[in-house]
Scaffold this active site. Structure first.
Site, short mmCIF file in Angstrom:
data_model
loop_
_atom_site.label_atom_id
_atom_site.label_comp_id
_atom_site.label_asym_id
_atom_site.label_seq_id
_atom_site.Cartn_x
_atom_site.Cartn_y
_atom_site.Cartn_z
N PRO A 175 9.95 -7.05 -0.82
CA PRO A 175 8.78 -6.21 -1.08
C PRO A 175 7.54 -7.07 -1.36
O PRO A 175 7.66 -8.28 -1.57
CB PRO A 175 9.18 -5.44 -2.34
CG PRO A 175 10.09 -6.39 -3.06
CD PRO A 175 10.78 -7.22 -2.02
N GLY A 206 2.26 -5.48 7.58
CA GLY A 206 1.32 -6.28 6.79
C GLY A 206 0.18 -6.75 7.66
O GLY A 206 -0.17 -6.12 8.67
N SER A 207 -0.38 -7.88 7.29
CA SER A 207 -1.60 -8.35 7.96
C SER A 207 -1.29 -8.95 9.33
O SER A 207 -0.19 -9.45 9.58
CB SER A 207 -2.28 -9.40 7.08
OG SER A 207 -1.41 -10.49 6.90
N GLU A 235 -11.34 -4.59 9.25
CA GLU A 235 -10.85 -3.44 8.48
C GLU A 235 -11.25 -3.61 7.01
O GLU A 235 -10.87 -4.59 6.38
CB GLU A 235 -9.32 -3.40 8.62
CG GLU A 235 -8.67 -2.16 8.09
CD GLU A 235 -7.15 -2.19 8.28
OE1 GLU A 235 -6.56 -3.30 8.30
OE2 GLU A 235 -6.56 -1.12 8.40
N ASN A 247 0.80 -1.23 0.00
CA ASN A 247 0.00 0.00 0.00
C ASN A 247 0.83 1.28 0.00
O ASN A 247 0.36 2.32 -0.45
CB ASN A 247 -1.05 0.00 1.12
CG ASN A 247 -0.45 -0.07 2.49
OD1 ASN A 247 0.72 -0.42 2.65
ND2 ASN A 247 -1.23 0.24 3.50
N GLU A 277 4.09 -3.94 12.35
CA GLU A 277 3.02 -2.95 12.17
C GLU A 277 1.91 -3.67 11.41
O GLU A 277 2.07 -4.00 10.23
CB GLU A 277 3.56 -1.74 11.41
CG GLU A 277 2.74 -0.51 11.67
CD GLU A 277 1.96 -0.06 10.48
OE1 GLU A 277 0.86 -0.64 10.26
OE2 GLU A 277 2.44 0.83 9.77
N LEU A 278 0.83 -3.98 12.13
CA LEU A 278 -0.18 -4.90 11.58
C LEU A 278 -1.49 -4.16 11.28
O LEU A 278 -1.49 -2.96 11.05
CB LEU A 278 -0.38 -6.05 12.56
CG LEU A 278 0.94 -6.74 13.00
CD1 LEU A 278 0.69 -7.82 14.04
CD2 LEU A 278 1.68 -7.32 11.79
N CYS A 330 -3.45 1.59 6.50
CA CYS A 330 -3.79 1.07 7.84
C CYS A 330 -4.20 2.18 8.78
O CYS A 330 -4.69 1.91 9.87
CB CYS A 330 -2.63 0.26 8.40
SG CYS A 330 -1.08 1.14 8.23
P1 ADP Z 1 -1.53 -7.81 2.56
O1 ADP Z 1 -2.86 -8.35 2.92
O2 ADP Z 1 -1.36 -6.33 2.77
O3 ADP Z 1 -0.99 -8.29 1.26
P2 ADP Z 1 0.32 -9.59 3.84
O4 ADP Z 1 0.58 -9.72 5.31
O5 ADP Z 1 -0.23 -10.76 3.14
O6 ADP Z 1 -0.61 -8.33 3.74
O7 ADP Z 1 1.63 -9.13 3.08
C1 ADP Z 1 2.56 -8.20 3.59
C2 ADP Z 1 3.96 -8.65 3.21
O8 ADP Z 1 4.21 -9.88 3.87
C3 ADP Z 1 4.15 -8.92 1.73
O9 ADP Z 1 5.48 -8.57 1.36
C4 ADP Z 1 3.93 -10.40 1.64
O10 ADP Z 1 4.53 -10.97 0.49
C5 ADP Z 1 4.63 -10.85 2.91
N1 ADP Z 1 4.23 -12.20 3.39
C6 ADP Z 1 3.09 -12.87 3.13
N2 ADP Z 1 3.13 -14.09 3.72
C7 ADP Z 1 4.32 -14.19 4.37
C8 ADP Z 1 4.97 -15.18 5.16
N3 ADP Z 1 4.41 -16.36 5.41
N4 ADP Z 1 6.20 -14.91 5.66
C9 ADP Z 1 6.81 -13.73 5.43
N5 ADP Z 1 6.25 -12.75 4.68
C10 ADP Z 1 5.02 -12.96 4.16
#
Ligand code: ADP
Length: 485
Positions: free
Chosen positions: A180, A233-234, A389, A156, A255-256, A289
């Protein structure tokens, strides 16, 4: 396909070299505004990640951490290069993310501000000798680079999110291995190109791997040579990283997710609150977020405020971010679109009223990824748009009676990233703010984080802070040296 002088190497970057995936596999990056392919990027996995970690570790083992003035120069050079290349990086960002051109340019400036800030405060890394002489020793606290840092970023803010990680990491002297998001790697590649061309970084200091999240993430988490991971990320992936970090007791910066309440009290300046809400909510098409997710408005001003919002939302122009007069771009992908769609359908089925935007029957992610900005009223806490969200251009408006109720409703979430309160009486507003469990709480402003201020979440929104001196200390281990000589 995208053409850019900053994308002459659509590759990863390990130990100062541009590299392809060992397997030769690639994955497509496309423009969410029109579905057209922009590039095919290498799909890397564990072995490339291992080599990237080894490059960083061998730099630490051989030369150690470069001195503070050298690191300050790197940061200043990256800042200057980003500002010089703002237009081209912004163009790449706009094409792969879809956000409006002006927002994309603004994001590059925002990224540069982190390099500027950490260059300015790098003296915080100097050792401190304590005034006390306990046990007949002089005590000095050294701030040591924690080691190779693994940095994982979302789509994002393709450059903003990495800037707030890599700037403090370099300030502290940590080599980095960056992964990334698969949706937006091109901005990162462009940034690596300018660092390669214009900044005198030693080989192994910055490394870029992209491809399999599971394999790259797995390698970063299982390697003893990566003592620190910073992830945005998530919450689901954040929780997985917490589990995976236990064997080596890694330091995590997470940062989730968020679920930001935006509270408008009856003494608020309604025009200012409305303008701030629109600017906050529709930035990145609602995919940030810190975007307001639940709008709580005190009963006596509910109608007047809703009318203002509806008028402003109807005036928003949706389209390709490359078109100059567009306010809201496409959503990032079909899953993102379908989530917003699902939240609107769920709310309407439970009694909410659609007061701006298209009926869900008129929108379909199979046609395109443009979601019309939508406002719904008569919203209740059990609807998905309140419990989860939305991450898209949906404004659900809820009324409340008392300040106590506003606190209760605002805090009704397991997340704690951002919140906003609008009202003229400062004492009243601050009393309310102190009770909200959110790490960032805007008072009479919808603005998000800045380089000089620590930003991060409470509860399930994460741990650690980015920005400010605290953001630098995430990459530091303290070593205490009592000197009895
Ligand atoms: P979003 O829903 O915003 O895509 P994610 O948490 O899926 O959120 O992704 C955020 C980042 O974490 C991305 O770079 C994604 O590729 C990475 N990611 C996703 N799954 C994993 C994992 N199992 N381990 C490490 N990084 C991950």
């Amino acid at each position: 396909m995208i053409e850019s002088y900053l994308l002459k190497n659509i590759s990863g970057y390990i130990d100062g070299q541009w590299v392809e995936a060992d397997s030769g596999k690639t994955v497509e990056v496309y423009n969410p505004a029109n579905g057209k392919t922009l590039a095919n990027i290498p799909f890397m996995a564990a072995d490339e990640t291992k080599r990237a970690i080894a490059a960083g570790q061998s730099l630490l083992d051989s030369d150690g951490v470069p001195d503070l003035e050298t690191r300050r120069e790197w940061l200043e050079d990256i800042r200057d290069a980003l500002i010089d290349e703002k237009e081209e990086i912004g163009r790449i960002l706009c094409l792969e993310h879809g956000k409006p051109w002006k927002e994309a340019q603004g994001e590059v400036e925002y990224a540069a501000s982190f390099f500027d800030y950490f260059a300015k405060i790098i003296d915080e890394m100097k050792p401190e000798t304590l005034p006390e002489k306990a046990k007949d020793c002089s005590w000095t606290v050294h701030k040591r680079a924690i080691g190779v840092a693994g940095l994982i970023t979302p789509w994002n803010f393709p450059i903003g999110m990495i800037a707030k990680k890599v700037a403090p990491a370099l300030a502290a002297g940590c080599p980095v291995v960056i992964k990334p998001a698969t949706e937006t790697p091109l901005t990162m590649i462009a940034m690596f190109q300018i660092m390669h061309d214009r900044v005198d970084l030693p080989k192994g200091m910055i490394n870029l791997v992209m491809g399999s999240s599971k394999d790259i993430g797995g390698e970063l988490m299982s390697s003893p040579d990566v003592p620190m991971i910073s992830f945005t990320g998530s919450t689901g992936v954040g929780q997985l990283l917490v589990e995976q970090s236990k064997d080596w007791v890694k330091k995590l910066g997470l940062e989730l997710g968020g679920n930001a309440p935006f509270i408008v009290l009856d003494d608020a300046d309604l025009d200012s609150a409305a303008d701030n809400l629109i600017a906050n909510k529709f930035r990145g098409a609602g995919q940030t977020c810190v975007c307001a997710n639940r709008i709580y408005v005190q009963k006596s001003i509910y109608e007047a405020f809703t009318d203002k919002i509806v008028e402003k939302v109807k005036a928003l122009r949706v389209g390709d971010g490359m078109d100059e007069d567009v306010d809201v771009g496409p959503l990032i992908n079909k899953a993102g679109f379908d989530k917003v769609h699902d939240h609107v359908k769920d709310a309407l089925s439970k009694g909410a009223k659609l007061v701006a935007g298209k009926h869900p029957d008129e929108l379909d992610s199979n046609k395109n990824l443009f979601y019309t900005p939508t406002v719904i009223t008569d919203v209740t806490q059990d609807m998905k748009c309140c419990t989860d969200e939305t991450f898209g251009p949906l404004l659900p408006i809820i009324s409340f009676d008392t300040d106590e109720e506003a606190v209760k409703l605002g805090n009704h979430t397991e997340f704690g990233l951002a919140a906003y309160v609008f009202g003229k009486d400062e004492k009243r507003a601050h009393k309310l703010i102190a009770k909200l469990h959110f790490g960032h709480c805007g008072y009479n402003t919808g603005t998000g984080p800045a380089a000089h201020a620590p930003f991060g979440g409470m509860l399930q929104s994460g741990v650690g802070r980015e920005g400010g001196v605290d953001g630098l200390m995430e990459y530091v281990e303290l070593q205490t040296v009592p000197d009895g000589s």
